[in-house]
Motif scaffolding. Structure first.
Motif, PDB file in Angstrom:
ATOM      1  N   ALA A 185      20.905  28.853 -15.221  1.00 55.54           N
ATOM      2  CA  ALA A 185      20.393  29.782 -16.434  1.00 55.54           C
ATOM      3  C   ALA A 185      20.510  28.816 -17.685  1.00 55.54           C
ATOM      4  N   LEU A 186      21.638  27.849 -17.740  1.00 56.45           N
ATOM      5  CA  LEU A 186      21.742  27.070 -18.780  1.00 56.45           C
ATOM      6  C   LEU A 186      20.631  25.883 -18.724  1.00 56.45           C
ATOM      7  N   TYR A 187      20.270  25.257 -17.898  1.00 56.53           N
ATOM      8  CA  TYR A 187      18.830  24.773 -17.632  1.00 56.53           C
ATOM      9  C   TYR A 187      17.660  25.258 -18.379  1.00 56.53           C
ATOM     10  N   PHE A 188      17.399  26.532 -17.964  1.00 59.44           N
ATOM     11  CA  PHE A 188      16.193  27.208 -18.680  1.00 59.44           C
ATOM     12  C   PHE A 188      16.497  27.577 -20.073  1.00 59.44           C
ATOM     13  N   ALA A 189      17.655  27.951 -20.666  1.00 56.07           N
ATOM     14  CA  ALA A 189      18.059  28.124 -22.086  1.00 56.07           C
ATOM     15  C   ALA A 189      17.902  26.652 -22.840  1.00 56.07           C
ATOM     16  N   LYS A 190      18.099  25.440 -22.194  1.00 62.54           N
ATOM     17  CA  LYS A 190      18.096  24.189 -22.848  1.00 62.54           C
ATOM     18  C   LYS A 190      16.634  23.968 -22.853  1.00 62.54           C
ATOM     19  N   LEU A 191      15.849  24.249 -21.837  1.00 61.43           N
ATOM     20  CA  LEU A 191      14.456  24.069 -21.591  1.00 61.43           C
ATOM     21  C   LEU A 191      13.641  24.905 -22.595  1.00 61.43           C
ATOM     22  N   PHE A 192      14.062  25.766 -23.176  1.00 57.85           N
ATOM     23  CA  PHE A 192      13.233  26.896 -23.946  1.00 57.85           C
ATOM     24  C   PHE A 192      13.945  26.728 -25.208  1.00 57.85           C
ATOM     25  N   GLY A 193      14.961  25.948 -25.365  1.00 55.10           N
ATOM     26  CA  GLY A 193      15.260  25.618 -26.686  1.00 55.10           C
ATOM     27  C   GLY A 193      16.374  26.647 -27.189  1.00 55.10           C
ATOM     28  N   VAL A 194      16.760  27.478 -26.396  1.00 53.07           N
ATOM     29  CA  VAL A 194      17.909  28.585 -27.019  1.00 53.07           C
ATOM     30  C   VAL A 194      19.517  28.517 -26.664  1.00 53.07           C
ATOM     31  N   GLU A 195      19.715  27.455 -26.127  1.00 51.04           N
ATOM     32  CA  GLU A 195      21.266  27.282 -25.712  1.00 51.04           C
ATOM     33  C   GLU A 195      22.135  27.493 -26.616  1.00 51.04           C
TER      34      GLU A 195
END
Length: 982
Positions: free
Chosen positions: A474-484
């Motif tokens: 989940a953290l990877y996708f959050a970082k990928l889409f700039g919302v972490e």
């Protein structure tokens, strides 16, 4: 005077309904007396047989039967209202306002009665202590009108707040008796969202009232500084429309559309509030122009939002694209950050010249701080498996992520992905084209944050989270889409493995620097625990203990990783019923049951600030917020819980760790054995959810197989927790709440009784069990299961004097024999019966000791028990009549993908609606096509008019539909007694 010789024996509605109820009461008393003398006699069965005989003989007409169901349902409804009122506690809005004021003044006072520093007071008022989460769980058992009537009856006030006088109460009861106690006919996601919005509005009003009290107290104590105070106290969130765990019927644009609708609602509310304040100003007040500016800005933002709502309400791709283009083109007109509105209100508050205007603006500013631009924060939920599948190829995850032989490899791969991730830019087209649910969900979050309210973080809930790998994904996708930086990733611990390893899962994630840095940057650790699935797999009390163990382990976990100063957010998804973790005694006890004094004490000692969140699930949960006054009463109970200092002493339960571990291990092992017992799936599947109306947009419906038979239920995991528990409620055994406790007590009864006396925590756990036990009745269970015993029908056939009746009952016996369920049902009944006997023995001893100590044991009053027994017996009589009608269905060929035998077996399981749909195709009821045309020559051929099956519809199919309707309405009355579905 009638000439009908049977009329004297027939009971009509108008003049003999009380006589029918009186006769039913007498028959029940006789049946119980017989059962006391004969251990093989079942009072429910005896009453059902007596009623069935009267129905078959035509001694009770349909109007009288309908009137009886209405009367029994009304009695159950009024009892539910009384319990609702007692459960909530103080309901008077003025008294609750005084309670809240007392709590706030106490928060402003030190231990010696001195006034605390303003900064100390502000720190307490400006933080969130508790969160309301509105969910769309399938517990919508009543129409909106009946929900309002139930709350009005409970609190003695109509929806406007006016006190009910005797005349108004009588009209309400008359209306309730005449109503069909069922949910809305159209119960889809839009209807659930509509009802959720009512909850949010009333919570908003309650919170405004609390904020006003805080500000007024502050103004009196710190007249020079109070304007700087921005109280929050509680948060409001919703996942209605955003929860896609286990369902594929919510497209992404529908979720975004629901979020837009929430924003439009809140912007309109803010605009109305500013307009009302401006209109109340004196002419020439310098605040006026500034309020006009704010109002104009809100109107502009609202117009854009409403236009986009219309675009995203359509499933048409071009309409959605048009909305997306509008959103991008008019970005300057939109309001996409609550900080903008908060800044405008700060300017207005500084310009306010009257105390009234200043207070109103301060309240509005507090609302913006608490609720942002959308009235309710957003909870998106997906499943852990969806995250794993979305990254399977990138990580080479060919095995389970927690497989010991590959776990470290997957962790390393996920860590590398996070380190190498660079934000990508997306648009709505990216979401439309994306196939992976997890990617699509995170993209949706990114667009919500980018276009709707960047200041309000989104919660990203992950169901069935059993490994740190899931959190890293989940953290990877959050970082990928700039919302972490603006998303709170939260594991849901509800499965047995997750509850046992919850702290270890978090520890494994925190051992990864990237996750630890993410938590530190967010300043909070979020987790979710579930009582529903956990309750049925472990047993409700064992689940509650397992959940608390996770809470108790958090302080040490955070200290080990140097995170002592962060905020801990614990979201407990428990519902309104015992089966879903709602304590039955009072709302105050319910809050203590979840947010335990011991865990609060340990968090406080560790210097951790904790936000307790709980869910208010579907129609059952929405009941509390039907009116602004009831919502304010709930908020008052919550504030009492979180603001009052802890007053309980250390609890013996935590000192008796060894005994507690063994006790709840016994409960857990019993429930695990039962869940895996094939006969248990057979028990759940005999009627499935067919004793109730569908109660949500995700109803549980069994499908027909190729032979026209209902598909078998092989394992409890094939149905969700609420329908699972609802089946048990309707069968009369709350097995997931009492299962295994009898065996656990039997191991050491003396120690059990000693701990019950000494420990408030253990007592709260056991009071849940006692309450569930009082609504468990093995006579009801046995009577229900006997319908699947061929011997039951053969015995009835042997006693029948009429040859046609004899043959009909034998035919039913043959069908039941072929179904082959009796042996399985007998086995699971005996398993549950043995455990029930152990618990009954323990509770008998406990009650004697309780009475000696002057305490009042939990018992079901005689009127409630009578009503329940009559409802169950009447329903069984109707089911019998329905089945006997089914075996009269004419035979037909197999060309309709259904067999005659399969159809009858479907009806025996109460799969009546799909069966009747098939019968309507097989035996069409043809209507006249209009006046005949002149064809130029005569014909004596009758055509299709001669093949109409109007008689079968009138004699069999419509009566079957009517009986099933009454069966489900009785199911709703049973729910009234239990107070909630599932």
């Amino acid at each position: 005077m009638t000439t009908d010789p049977a009329a004297a024996d027939r009971l009509s509605t108008q003049d003999t309904r009380p006589a029918l109820l009186e006769e039913l009461t007498r028959l029940l008393a006789d049946a119980r007396a017989t059962a006391e003398q004969d251990p093989f006699a079942n009072p429910i069965q005896l009453l059902a047989t007596a009623l069935g005989g009267r129905l078959a003989a035509g001694q009770v007409d349909e109007e009288a039967l309908e009137g009886l169901v209405r009367r029994l349902t009304l009695d159950a409804f009024t009892g539910r209202a009384a319990r609702l009122r007692a459960y909530l506690g103080e309901a008077d809005p003025e008294r609750n306002a005084a309670i809240v004021e007392g709590l706030i003044r106490k928060a402003a006072t030190g231990p010696q009665g001195e006034l605390v520093a303003f900064e100390t007071f502000a720190a307490r008022m400006e933080r969130v202590h508790y969160g309301f989460v509105v969910t769309a769980h399938p517990t919508f058992s009543l129409s909106s009108a009946l929900q309002r009537d139930l709350v009005s009856l409970a609190f003695g006030r109509d929806p406007s707040g006016a006190v009910l006088d005797e005349e108004a109460r009588a009209r309400l009861l008359e209306r309730v008796e005449a109503a069909q106690h069922r949910p809305e006919e159209r119960l889809d996601l839009d209807e659930e969202h509509r009802q959720a919005m009512i909850v949010v509005r009333h919570l908003r009003a309650a919170l405004r009232r609390a904020h006003k009290i805080v500000l007024q107290v502050a103004a009196g104590l710190w007249p020079e500084r109070w304007r700087a105070l921005v109280p929050r106290l509680v948060s409001v969130a919703s996942w209605v429309g955003y929860d896609t765990d286990g369902r594929s019927d919510i497209p992404w644009q529908a979720s975004f559309g629901k979020r837009l609708a929430m924003q439009a609602e809140q912007l309109a509310h803010y605009a109305e509030s500013v307009r009302g304040l401006r209109c109340g100003l004196a002419q020439g007040d310098p605040l006026g122009p500034l309020l006009e500016l704010i109002e104009a800005r809100l109107a502009l933002a609202l117009k854009s939002c409403e236009d986009e709502c219309r675009a995203f309400a359509s499933p048409d791709a071009e309409s959605i694209a048009r909305g997306a283009r509008s959103m991008a083109a008019h970005r300057a007109f939109r309001m996409a950050d609550a900080g903008e509105l908060a800044g405008l209100l700060e300017r207005a508050l500084a310009a306010a010249t009257t105390p009234e205007a200043a207070c109103a603006l301060a309240v509005l500013r507090a609302e913006v701080a608490s609720l942002g631009l959308t009235a309710a924060a957003t909870h998106v939920r997906i499943n852990a498996l969806q995250l794993h599948n979305a990254l399977r190829r990138q990580t080479g995850m060919e095995h389970a992520p927690d497989d010991p032989a590959h776990r470290l490899t997957y962790l390393a791969a996920m860590t590398r992905l996070i380190e190498e991730a660079r934000p990508v830019r997306i648009n709505f087209g990216s979401i439309a084209q994306e196939k992976a649910t997890a990617r699509r969900a995170m993209m949706l979050v990114a667009q919500m944050l980018g276009h709707l309210d960047a200041a309000e973080p989104v919660r990203f809930l992950i169901a069935e989270c059993e490994t740190p790998v899931t959190l890293l994904a989940a953290l990877y996708f959050a970082k990928l889409f700039g919302v972490e930086e603006r998303i709170d990733i939260s594991p849901l611990f509800e499965t047995r493995k997750a509850l046992e390893r919850g702290v270890a899962i978090l520890e494994g994630a925190l051992a990864v620097p990237a996750w630890r840095d993410y938590v530190r940057a967010r300043g909070r650790l979020c987790l979710q625990t579930g009582y529903s699935d956990a309750g049925r797999y472990l047993g409700q009390t064992a689940a509650a203990v397992a959940i608390e163990r996770i809470r108790l382990g958090l302080a040490g976990l955070l200290a080990r990783h140097g995170l002592e100063g962060i905020e801990v957010v614990i979201f407990d998804t428990h519902g309104e019923s015992i089966g879903r973790g709602a304590h039955p005694e009072s709302l105050a006890e319910r809050l203590r049951y979840v947010d335990t004094p011991e865990s609060r004490r340990r968090f406080e000692a560790a210097g951790l600030e904790v936000v307790q969140e709980t869910s208010w699930q579907g129609g059952d949960g929405y009941l509390w917020f039907i009116t602004e006054d009831s919502a304010f009463a709930v908020l008052t109970r919550v504030l009492e819980h979180v603001l009052e200092p802890l007053d309980e002493q250390p609890d013996a339960f935590y000192a008796e760790r060894a005994y507690g571990d063994e006790f709840f291990a016994a409960v857990r092992l019993f429930n695990e054995r039962v869940i895996e017992e094939p006969a248990y799936a057979a028990l759940l599947g005999v009627y499935g959810s067919n004793l109730l109306y569908p109660s949500g947009s995700r109803p549980v419906r069994r499908q027909f197989d190729a032979g026209g038979r209902p598909a078998a239920l092989d394992h409890p995991s094939q149905i969700r927790a609420i329908p699972h528990n609802a089946v048990l409620q309707q069968l009369g055994i709350l097995a997931n709440s009492i299962g295994g406790v009898g065996q656990a007590v039997a191991k050491d009864p003396d120690r059990f009784l000693a701990l019950y006396r000494e420990s408030p925590r253990f007592r709260r756990l056991m009071r849940m069990v006692e309450h569930a036990f009082m609504f468990t009745d093995l006579a009801v269970v046995k009577a229900c299961l006997d319908r699947f015993d061929p011997g039951f029908w053969l015995t009835r056939a042997e006693a029948a004097r009429d040859p046609a009746e004899h043959e009909e009952l034998r035919t039913v016996a043959e069908h039941v024999e072929r179904m082959g369920l009796h042996e399985k049902l007998g086995r699971i009944f005996r398993i549950l019966q043995r455990d029930h006997m152990d618990l009954a023995r323990a509770l008998r001893t406990h009650r004697r000791l309780t009475r000696r100590a002057g305490e009042r044991p939990i018992v079901v009053d005689a009127a409630t028990r009578d009503n329940l027994h009559m409802l169950h017996a009447l329903r069984l009589a109707l089911i019998e009549r329905l089945i006997r009608r089914a075996v009269r269905i004419p035979d037909f060929s197999d060309r309709h993908a259904a067999t005659h035998d399969g159809l009858i077996e479907a009806v025996i399981r109460l799969e009546v609606e799909p069966a009747l749909r098939l019968l309507a195709e097989i035996f069409p009821r043809l209507e006249a096509a209009g006046p005949p045309l002149d064809w130029g020559e005569p014909s004596t051929y009758p055509g299709d008019d001669g093949q109409s099956y109007a008689e079968e519809h009138a004699r069999l199919f419509r009566p079957m539909a009517r009986d099933h309707e009454l069966v489900r309405r009785i199911g709703g009355a049973v729910v009234h007694h239990l107070g909630a579905i599932g």
